[in-house]
Design an enzyme around this catalytic site. Structure first.
Site, PDB file in Angstrom:
ATOM      1  N   SER A  56      68.726  46.471   9.546  1.00 15.49           N
ATOM      2  CA  SER A  56      67.313  46.107   9.380  1.00 15.49           C
ATOM      3  C   SER A  56      66.740  45.677  10.736  1.00 15.49           C
ATOM      4  O   SER A  56      67.485  45.485  11.703  1.00 15.49           O
ATOM      5  CB  SER A  56      67.186  44.946   8.395  1.00 15.49           C
ATOM      6  OG  SER A  56      67.741  43.770   8.978  1.00 15.49           O
ATOM      7  N   ASP A  98      66.902  50.388   8.078  1.00 19.38           N
ATOM      8  CA  ASP A  98      66.347  49.908   6.812  1.00 19.38           C
ATOM      9  C   ASP A  98      64.957  49.308   7.078  1.00 19.38           C
ATOM     10  O   ASP A  98      64.806  48.469   7.974  1.00 19.38           O
ATOM     11  CB  ASP A  98      67.312  48.819   6.304  1.00 19.38           C
ATOM     12  CG  ASP A  98      67.074  48.443   4.856  1.00 19.38           C
ATOM     13  OD1 ASP A  98      66.524  49.273   4.108  1.00 19.38           O
ATOM     14  OD2 ASP A  98      67.456  47.317   4.476  1.00 19.38           O
ATOM     15  N   HIS A 194      63.714  42.430  -3.630  1.00 22.07           N
ATOM     16  CA  HIS A 194      64.644  41.936  -2.616  1.00 22.07           C
ATOM     17  C   HIS A 194      65.028  40.471  -2.868  1.00 22.07           C
ATOM     18  O   HIS A 194      64.247  39.715  -3.429  1.00 22.07           O
ATOM     19  CB  HIS A 194      64.023  42.071  -1.227  1.00 22.07           C
ATOM     20  CG  HIS A 194      63.887  43.499  -0.798  1.00 22.07           C
ATOM     21  ND1 HIS A 194      62.685  44.138  -0.730  1.00 22.07           N
ATOM     22  CD2 HIS A 194      64.815  44.414  -0.441  1.00 22.07           C
ATOM     23  CE1 HIS A 194      62.868  45.392  -0.333  1.00 22.07           C
ATOM     24  NE2 HIS A 194      64.152  45.578  -0.156  1.00 22.07           N
ATOM     25  N   ALA A 229      68.713  46.128  -5.023  1.00 20.33           N
ATOM     26  CA  ALA A 229      69.576  46.439  -6.160  1.00 20.33           C
ATOM     27  C   ALA A 229      70.817  45.555  -6.259  1.00 20.33           C
ATOM     28  O   ALA A 229      71.808  45.944  -6.864  1.00 20.33           O
ATOM     29  CB  ALA A 229      69.968  47.914  -6.109  1.00 20.33           C
ATOM     30  N   SER A 230      70.742  44.364  -5.702  1.00 23.49           N
ATOM     31  CA  SER A 230      71.873  43.453  -5.868  1.00 23.49           C
ATOM     32  C   SER A 230      71.888  42.896  -7.289  1.00 23.49           C
ATOM     33  O   SER A 230      70.834  42.682  -7.895  1.00 23.49           O
ATOM     34  CB  SER A 230      71.781  42.285  -4.872  1.00 23.49           C
ATOM     35  OG  SER A 230      72.235  42.701  -3.603  1.00 23.49           O
ATOM     36  N   SER A 273      71.939  41.412  -0.565  1.00 24.69           N
ATOM     37  CA  SER A 273      72.089  40.018  -1.022  1.00 24.69           C
ATOM     38  C   SER A 273      73.464  39.740  -1.635  1.00 24.69           C
ATOM     39  O   SER A 273      74.031  38.649  -1.418  1.00 24.69           O
ATOM     40  CB  SER A 273      70.999  39.684  -2.043  1.00 24.69           C
ATOM     41  OG  SER A 273      69.733  39.770  -1.432  1.00 24.69           O
TER      42      SER A 273
HETATM   43  P1  13P Z   1      68.985  43.170  -2.221  1.00 26.64           P
HETATM   44  O1  13P Z   1      68.239  41.994  -1.669  1.00 26.64           O
HETATM   45  O2  13P Z   1      68.819  43.284  -3.693  1.00 26.64           O
HETATM   46  O3  13P Z   1      70.406  43.204  -1.810  1.00 26.64           O
HETATM   47  O4  13P Z   1      68.286  44.494  -1.603  1.00 26.64           O
HETATM   48  C1  13P Z   1      68.699  45.013  -0.369  1.00 26.64           C
HETATM   49  C2  13P Z   1      67.775  46.082   0.134  1.00 26.64           C
HETATM   50  O5  13P Z   1      66.958  46.646  -0.567  1.00 26.64           O
HETATM   51  C3  13P Z   1      67.930  46.459   1.549  1.00 26.64           C
HETATM   52  O6  13P Z   1      66.956  47.384   1.920  1.00 26.64           O
HETATM   53  O1  G3H Z   2      65.483  44.720   2.485  1.00 25.59           O
HETATM   54  C1  G3H Z   2      65.842  43.809   3.227  1.00 25.59           C
HETATM   55  C2  G3H Z   2      67.278  43.703   3.610  1.00 25.59           C
HETATM   56  O2  G3H Z   2      67.970  42.906   2.700  1.00 25.59           O
HETATM   57  C3  G3H Z   2      67.394  43.225   5.019  1.00 25.59           C
HETATM   58  O3  G3H Z   2      67.142  41.871   5.118  1.00 25.59           O
HETATM   59  O4  G3H Z   2      65.502  41.722   6.987  1.00 25.59           O
HETATM   60  O5  G3H Z   2      66.853  39.736   6.280  1.00 25.59           O
HETATM   61  O6  G3H Z   2      67.933  41.652   7.477  1.00 25.59           O
HETATM   62  P1  G3H Z   2      66.828  41.204   6.547  1.00 25.59           P
HETATM   63 ZN    ZN Z   3      65.084  47.176   0.884  1.00 27.43          ZN
END
Ligand code: 13P
Ligand code: G3H
Ligand code: ZN
Length: 325
Positions: A56, A98, A194, A229-230, A273
């Site tokens: 990310s 991401d 998220h 999708a966690s 997550s």
């Molecule tokens: P979670 O926060 O559900 O793990 O989602 C991760 C995600 O969509 C990263 O792009």
């Molecule tokens: O969709 C978000 C991901 O979980 C990345 O999170 O921006 O805190 O690295 P982050």
């Molecule tokens: Zn995401």
């Protein structure tokens, strides 16, 4: 400029097409540090699952973009060595940006060997989203790099952007978006979000699989992606709370709903997550049980081991990607 082939990565397009045909989803696991990377790759090699390593904007800021690119290259070598030592096949590995916010960050990643980038302009009006996404597609496709776009808005926080409520993807928009941009995959909003607080206590944790079905009907060839999708596994939330944390009412997406989505044509499922929760839970437990310990390897090591287990379980029970390498 370095290409994804030079880093030893696999063809992202083929990975998603194989998943679409096979009725499973490739995991998109986020990483920010060495232990997460090792665990993701070890878990995927041991379960013989293809894997998308996700970076990310926040990860690039935390770990440094250049270092992450070398970590991914080293990760491919580590995974191949591990597979050979276990008498297993090497697994396909892709490196993906991401939630890229603009052409500049996507370009930086493409030039740094990423095999896939996401351009997320889902917060913009449709025409602006199409315009900005197409710019990235035009650049990326010159280098054989795949592009994921997004339609619809997930609730929760991703990098600097926050939405309170989900705006579901409108199936009637998806053909125009796909045609207008030339994207290679599409992230949709069907009720995931998220972070660790996806549903309120007492709320029915249900995805809008009817929207997914309608999108698939309109775009049967385009791989669909599910973010947020966690499952927010209760054993780790409980462990965090037991050892001094404060995460009441953390609720995720039920695993059976995700498995159903994967069998209905979701080809990539993003999970971040759940990994964070595992690491935090084990570190908290270790600190509580061994208060004199001050060697980071003594608490990061067990966290990494538990993360391997979680990844193997997910690949098998949720993604259906076990044995698909
Ligand atoms: P979670 O926060 O559900 O793990 O989602 C991760 C995600 O969509 C990263 O792009
Ligand atoms: O969709 C978000 C991901 O979980 C990345 O999170 O921006 O805190 O690295 P982050
Ligand atoms: Zn995401």
């Amino acid at each position: 400029m370095v290409t994804w082939k030079e880093l030893g990565l696999s063809d992202h397009k083929k990975m998603l097409q194989d998943a679409l045909k096979g009725g499973y989803a490739v995991p998109g696991y986020n990483f920010n540090n060495m232990e997460q990377l090792q665990a993701i790759l070890t878990g995927c090699v041991k379960s013989q699952s293809p894997v998308i390593l996700q970076v990310s904007k926040g990860a690039r800021e935390y770990a440094n973009g250049t270092l992450l690119r070398y970590m991914a290259e080293g990760g491919v070598k580590l995974a191949n060595e591990l597979a050979a030592s276990l008498g297993l096949k090497p697994v396909p590995i892709s490196l993906h940006l991401d939630h890229g916010e603009d052409l500049a960050i996507c370009k930086a990643c493409i030039d740094n060997g990423f095999s896939s980038v996401m351009i997320d302009r889902s917060h913009d009006p449709m025409d602006k989203n199409i315009e900005e996404t197409k710019k990235v597609v035009d650049y990326a496709h010159q280098y054989g790099v795949q592009v994921e776009g997004e339609l619809g808005i997930l609730a929760g926080k991703e990098d600097d952007v926050e939405a309170e409520k989900t705006t579901y993807t409108r199936p009637e928009d998806v053909e125009r978006f796909a045609r207008g941009t030339g994207v290679d995959s599409l992230a949709i909003a069907i009720g995931t979000s998220h972070g660790a607080y996806k549903f309120k206590p007492g709320q029915k944790a249900e995805l809008r699989l009817d929207i997914l079905q309608e999108v698939r009907k309109r775009l049967p060839e385009l791989p669909i992606v599910l973010h947020g999708a966690s499952s927010v596994l209760t054993q780790y939330v409980d462990m965090i709370n037991k050892y001094g944390g404060k995460m009441e009412n953390a609720i995720g997406v039920p695993e059976d709903q995700l498995r159903k989505a994967a069998s209905m044509g979701v080809s990539k499922i993003n999970i971040d997550s759940d990994g964070r929760l595992v690491v935090t839970a084990i570190i908290r437990k270790t600190f509580a049980e061994k208060p004199a310990e001050f060697d980071p390897r003594k608490y990061l090591g067990p966290a990494r081991e538990e993360l391997v287990k979680m990844i193997m379980d997910k690949n098998k029970a949720v993604l259906g990607s076990e044995g698909r390498a």
